[in-house]
Design a protein around this motif. Structure first.
Motif: not given
Ligand code: GDP
Length: 343
Positions: A154-173
């Motif tokens: 999930t941490r790595e996915s956050i980085m990828l989403c940011e590289a793709a230009g996403y401004d807000i990353i929501i991590v749900e649990t």
């Protein structure tokens, strides 16, 4: 729009990738990823989630290149017991954010999936509006045999989403007590969703989770429930004052919301922004991210050391030998562990 320095960093990263992976798709994936292509983002996450040996190197390269263009987002952790209204809230909240020009990614950490292979978060059709939104990206929980593995991905996915230009990353649990610490350690703001009125106000959610939150939102504040929600808001506000002060000094805020009536959604965003500006003005934002990176490195190191340890045949043999003695109570678990370590 990407800044010149981001463009520059991205083009440098791409050049060095081309030198390493002439024959695989990493170059294309990265190139498409940084232009915000959702399919490429999906593909990139699939690559880093892969457990295949041959994907390890390209995945690592993709991540290290993405690092150069990531980090520019607000990461929000959202938790709450099943039924509190998480998916309905994220649907409304995410849709509000895209309406004000943000790009929103939603990732999930589901502690039930490694254990039962079932999933509390992934089964239902969730976030109907947001899943149709071109400025949103929704990814169900990564699968792994351990919660630590899911958290890393999930941490790595956050980085990828940011590289793709996403401004807000929501991590749900799911607020059942296993994964909140992991989500807290990878986000900037931790939002706890709570239901009003089920008898004792403080039941149902562990005190430790309440202590971690930066903000709380009482859900379903509509119809007959509105009054109860207002009452719960004041109860929780008082309760939070009784907890020890957070290390960064932030006093968590409480509000009410109704995802069905679209009330309190904008206020929740304001709460998160206030916290963000508060952190930035005190230089806590970057500091917290640095601490999180350091923690991430430590955790990964522990995992790697353990993996390597258990892959060594002499250790495994010793372990099996001692298991017998342990069962016959001829040796204590502590002694056994020491012997294996020395083997
Ligand atoms: P989750 O399990 O936490 O993701 O919860 P869901 O979002 O699936 O919601 C659980 C139930 O609560 C569903 O039946 C929703 O329709 C309902 N619900 C969610 N948000 C609201 C709300 O703002 N108001 C009301 N009245 N019901 C809601």
């Amino acid at each position: 729009m990407a800044s010149p320095s981001k463009d520059n960093a991205a083009s440098k990263a791409l050049d060095s990738l081309k030198n390493h992976h002439r024959s695989i798709d990493v170059v294309r994936i990265f190139q498409e990823l940084i232009t915000g292509n959702r399919a490429a983002l999906g593909e990139a996450i699939t690559l880093i989630e892969s457990t295949s040996e041959k994907h390890k190197k390209p995945a690592t390269d993709l991540l290290s290149k993405s690092l150069t263009v990531s980090g520019r987002s607000i990461r929000i952790g959202i938790t709450g017991v099943p039924g509190v209204g998480k998916s309905t809230f994220i649907d409304a909240f995410g849709t509000y954010l895209t309406s004000i020009g943000k790009k929103v990614a939603v990732l999930a950490i589901d502690p039930s999936s490694p254990i039962s292979k079932g999933s509390i978060l992934g089964d239902k059709t969730r976030m109907e509006k947001l899943s149709m939104d071109k400025d949103a990206f929704i990814r169900p929980s990564a699968t792994s045999t351990t919660l630590g593995g899911v958290a890393r991905k999930t941490r790595e996915s956050i980085m990828l989403c940011e590289a793709a230009g996403y401004d807000i990353i929501i991590v749900e649990t799911v607020g059942v007590g296993q994964s909140e610490t992991a989500v807290h350690s990878m986000t900037d703001f931790f939002l706890l969703l709570m239901l009003a009125g089920a008898g004792d106000q403080l039941q149902g959610i562990k005190r430790g989770i309440m202590e971690m939150c930066d903000g709380m939102s009482i859900t379903k504040a509509d119809g007959d429930n509105r009054k109860k929600a207002e009452f719960a808001k004041s109860e929780y506000t008082s309760a939070l004052h009784l907890f020890p002060e957070k290390t960064d000094g932030w006093m968590p805020k409480v509000n009410t919301c109704s995802a069905l009536e679209n009330n309190g959604i904008e206020e929740t965003w304001k709460m998160i922004q206030d916290h963000y500006h508060w952190m930035v003005s005190r230089n806590i934002f970057e500091q917290r991210r640095h601490e999180q990176d350091f923690e991430w490195m430590n955790e990964t190191l522990k995992e790697l050391v353990l993996d390597q340890f258990f892959q060594r045949p002499e250790k495994m043999k010793k372990l099996l030998d001692l298991k017998e003695q342990l069962l016959k109570r001829q040796i204590t678990p502590f002694q056994a562990a020491e012997i294996i370590l020395k083997a």
